[in-house]
Design a protein around this motif. Structure first.
Motif, PDB file in Angstrom:
ATOM      1  N   ALA A 140     -17.007  11.830   0.809  1.00 61.86           N
ATOM      2  CA  ALA A 140     -15.444  11.015   1.078  1.00 61.86           C
ATOM      3  C   ALA A 140     -15.761   9.526   1.482  1.00 61.86           C
ATOM      4  O   ALA A 140     -15.939   9.376   2.499  1.00 61.86           O
ATOM      5  CB  ALA A 140     -15.274  11.796   1.390  1.00 61.86           C
ATOM      6  N   ARG A 141     -15.943   8.726   0.611  1.00 60.11           N
ATOM      7  CA  ARG A 141     -16.646   7.417   0.650  1.00 60.11           C
ATOM      8  C   ARG A 141     -15.037   6.689   1.256  1.00 60.11           C
ATOM      9  O   ARG A 141     -14.796   5.657   0.193  1.00 60.11           O
ATOM     10  CB  ARG A 141     -17.087   6.299   0.027  1.00 60.11           C
ATOM     11  N   ALA A 142     -14.528   6.868   2.605  1.00 59.69           N
ATOM     12  CA  ALA A 142     -13.292   5.903   2.549  1.00 59.69           C
ATOM     13  C   ALA A 142     -13.248   4.520   2.734  1.00 59.69           C
ATOM     14  O   ALA A 142     -14.286   4.045   3.179  1.00 59.69           O
ATOM     15  CB  ALA A 142     -12.524   7.052   3.970  1.00 59.69           C
ATOM     16  N   GLY A 143     -12.506   3.751   2.510  1.00 60.36           N
ATOM     17  CA  GLY A 143     -12.324   2.551   2.625  1.00 60.36           C
ATOM     18  C   GLY A 143     -11.597   1.966   3.847  1.00 60.36           C
ATOM     19  O   GLY A 143     -11.293   2.844   4.826  1.00 60.36           O
ATOM     20  N   LEU A 144     -11.114   1.467   3.666  1.00 59.78           N
ATOM     21  CA  LEU A 144      -9.776   0.993   5.166  1.00 59.78           C
ATOM     22  C   LEU A 144      -9.023   2.390   5.609  1.00 59.78           C
ATOM     23  O   LEU A 144      -8.137   2.721   4.832  1.00 59.78           O
ATOM     24  CB  LEU A 144      -9.586   0.095   4.851  1.00 59.78           C
ATOM     25  N   LEU A 203      -3.935  -5.833  -0.905  1.00 61.47           N
ATOM     26  CA  LEU A 203      -4.090  -4.759  -0.017  1.00 61.47           C
ATOM     27  C   LEU A 203      -5.054  -3.331  -0.151  1.00 61.47           C
ATOM     28  O   LEU A 203      -4.249  -2.399  -0.763  1.00 61.47           O
ATOM     29  CB  LEU A 203      -3.470  -4.798   1.998  1.00 61.47           C
ATOM     30  N   GLN A 204      -5.587  -2.775  -0.263  1.00 63.44           N
ATOM     31  CA  GLN A 204      -6.358  -1.832  -0.678  1.00 63.44           C
ATOM     32  C   GLN A 204      -6.846  -0.681   0.730  1.00 63.44           C
ATOM     33  O   GLN A 204      -7.642  -1.567   1.168  1.00 63.44           O
ATOM     34  CB  GLN A 204      -7.634  -1.731  -1.704  1.00 63.44           C
ATOM     35  N   GLY A 261      -4.540  -3.584  -4.711  1.00 61.79           N
ATOM     36  CA  GLY A 261      -2.967  -4.027  -4.307  1.00 61.79           C
ATOM     37  C   GLY A 261      -1.822  -2.686  -3.931  1.00 61.79           C
ATOM     38  O   GLY A 261      -0.527  -3.223  -4.118  1.00 61.79           O
ATOM     39  N   HIS A 262      -2.637  -1.776  -3.003  1.00 67.06           N
ATOM     40  CA  HIS A 262      -1.236  -0.806  -3.025  1.00 67.06           C
ATOM     41  C   HIS A 262       0.427  -1.515  -2.633  1.00 67.06           C
ATOM     42  O   HIS A 262       0.896  -1.326  -1.917  1.00 67.06           O
ATOM     43  CB  HIS A 262      -1.914   0.316  -2.207  1.00 67.06           C
ATOM     44  N   THR A 263      -0.632  -2.391  -1.460  1.00 73.43           N
ATOM     45  CA  THR A 263       0.824  -3.415  -0.418  1.00 73.43           C
ATOM     46  C   THR A 263       0.152  -4.519  -0.554  1.00 73.43           C
ATOM     47  O   THR A 263      -1.021  -4.597  -1.027  1.00 73.43           O
ATOM     48  CB  THR A 263       0.325  -2.476   0.393  1.00 73.43           C
ATOM     49  N   THR A 264       0.734  -4.858  -0.350  1.00 74.09           N
ATOM     50  CA  THR A 264       0.203  -6.614   0.084  1.00 74.09           C
ATOM     51  C   THR A 264       0.576  -6.954   1.534  1.00 74.09           C
ATOM     52  O   THR A 264       0.810  -6.528   2.782  1.00 74.09           O
ATOM     53  CB  THR A 264       1.168  -7.867  -0.703  1.00 74.09           C
ATOM     54  N   MET A 265      -0.228  -8.282   1.536  1.00 75.05           N
ATOM     55  CA  MET A 265       0.132  -9.059   3.127  1.00 75.05           C
ATOM     56  C   MET A 265       1.774  -8.673   4.154  1.00 75.05           C
ATOM     57  O   MET A 265       1.810  -8.787   4.755  1.00 75.05           O
ATOM     58  CB  MET A 265      -0.514  -9.738   3.711  1.00 75.05           C
ATOM     59  N   GLY A 266       2.435  -9.657   3.082  1.00 75.72           N
ATOM     60  CA  GLY A 266       3.418  -9.770   2.523  1.00 75.72           C
ATOM     61  C   GLY A 266       4.239  -7.658   3.086  1.00 75.72           C
ATOM     62  O   GLY A 266       4.921  -8.747   4.643  1.00 75.72           O
ATOM     63  N   GLU A 267       4.264  -7.839   2.071  1.00 75.86           N
ATOM     64  CA  GLU A 267       4.725  -6.018   2.069  1.00 75.86           C
ATOM     65  C   GLU A 267       4.520  -5.171   3.772  1.00 75.86           C
ATOM     66  O   GLU A 267       5.204  -5.006   4.926  1.00 75.86           O
ATOM     67  CB  GLU A 267       4.174  -5.479   1.273  1.00 75.86           C
ATOM     68  N   LEU A 268       3.247  -5.870   4.330  1.00 72.59           N
ATOM     69  CA  LEU A 268       3.177  -4.591   5.107  1.00 72.59           C
ATOM     70  C   LEU A 268       3.773  -5.618   6.326  1.00 72.59           C
ATOM     71  O   LEU A 268       3.966  -5.002   7.225  1.00 72.59           O
ATOM     72  CB  LEU A 268       1.504  -4.439   5.570  1.00 72.59           C
TER      73      LEU A 268
END
Length: 327
Positions: A148-152, A186-187, A217-224
């Motif tokens: 399971a190669r997890a990202g952030l 952000l991913q 692009g699941h979210t963005t810096m702005g949305e987060l």
């Protein structure tokens, strides 16, 4: 299902433990006792780097093992060898860092990998994780191993401090340096979504490597960051600055400004991987607003600062932020 978790009391391991217990599974956690095991789990105390205590696992059997180890591959090697005839499947929580740099946008499970050895002592994070992968494969074989190669990874119980730092900083209010561009994608993966997929993989008999991460692009810096403002109820004012200004000021991406990377090779490696295989195999990722809100709820329940692993601190010093914003 009978599940053994090597660790099981911090961040990823804890999320897997709690998710398995919620399914009614029988869960055993093997840990050193530095943190309490979640209620309902059977605990076996021991240090996996000590053969004498690791041997405590030799008298039981399990349907699956989950391992989150991130240091010397020899620890994965020794545990996997011991458990090869005692467990049906080995799920090793690895990392997208095992892909050779520069990974490039759209890198898949077939992309080139860093070198690693199952017999190595601790070298560096990426090489250690690759060595752990090879150790699991050597003991359980390709058909019984899940990589399971997890990202952030974000979410409640985060012991790195990235999202907790943003939430705590924004909760203080006032002008906040917001690194842009605002629509920078952000991913990542919520730790609970990772946990649910890991259990799904163990239960349904999956095998092989998977990029365990959201769509780019699941979210963005702005949305987060705007979600952070909303959930904290803060009067914080996000002041957006482009990558050129931030880098020219000598501020460090990822560490001083957690989660954020300017567009480029490292950004592509962290935030532009291809997760199609994992999503086709059942991975579902919750909205960013839920991850942010639940992490804030967890932080507010703590008696003190969040429990962080000893490593390079994350977050921008207040005096550096103030100096930057003064311009």
């Amino acid at each position: 299902m009978k599940l053994l978790i090597l660790g099981g009391t911090e961040f990823v391991g804890r999320a897997v433990t709690e998710a398995a217990l919620a399914r009614g599974w029988q869960v055993t956690v093997f840990h050193r006792g530095q943190h309490a095991a979640p209620a309902g789990a059977s605990a076996v105390r021991g240090d996996r780097t000590d053969p004498a205590t690791l041997a405590a696992l030799a008298d039981s059997t399990w349907d699956a093992v989950v391992d989150t180890w991130a240091w010397a591959p020899t620890a994965v090697r020794d545990a996997a060898r011991l458990l090869a005839d005692r467990a049906g499947r080995y799920v090793y929580v690895s990392t997208g860092s095992v892909y050779r740099h520069p990974a490039g946008p759209g890198h898949t499970e077939a992309s080139p990998l860093v070198e690693g050895s199952p017999d190595a002592d601790a070298v560096a994070y990426a090489e250690d994780k690759r060595g752990g992968e090879l150790a699991a494969l050597a003991a359980f074989g390709e058909d019984r191993t899940v990589l399971a190669r997890a990202g952030l990874i974000l979410g409640p119980w985060e012991n790195i401090g990235r999202l907790p730092w943003w939430l705590t900083r924004i909760a203080r209010g006032g002008p906040v340096l917001a690194p842009g561009p605002r629509d920078l994608g952000l991913q990542y993966i919520d730790v609970r979504d990772l946990a649910e997929w890991v259990l799904h993989a163990a239960e349904t008999g999956l095998s092989g490597p998977y990029n365990l991460i959201s769509e780019p692009g699941h979210t963005t810096m702005g949305e987060l960051l705007e979600c952070c403002v909303q959930v904290t109820g803060s009067d914080a004012e996000l002041r957006w600055h482009g990558p050129e200004d931030v880098l020219a000021a000598g501020l460090t991406p990822w560490t001083e400004l957690p989660l954020w990377l300017p567009p480029g090779e490292l950004y592509d490696a962290i935030h532009r991987g291809d997760p199609a295989k994992a999503h086709a195999a059942g991975l579902r990722c919750r909205p960013a607003a839920e991850t942010v809100a639940d992490t804030w709820t967890w932080l507010r329940k703590l008696d003190g600062p969040p429990p962080l692993r000893p490593r390079q601190p994350v977050g921008l010093a207040p005096e550096k932020e103030e100096a930057f914003l003064r311009g």
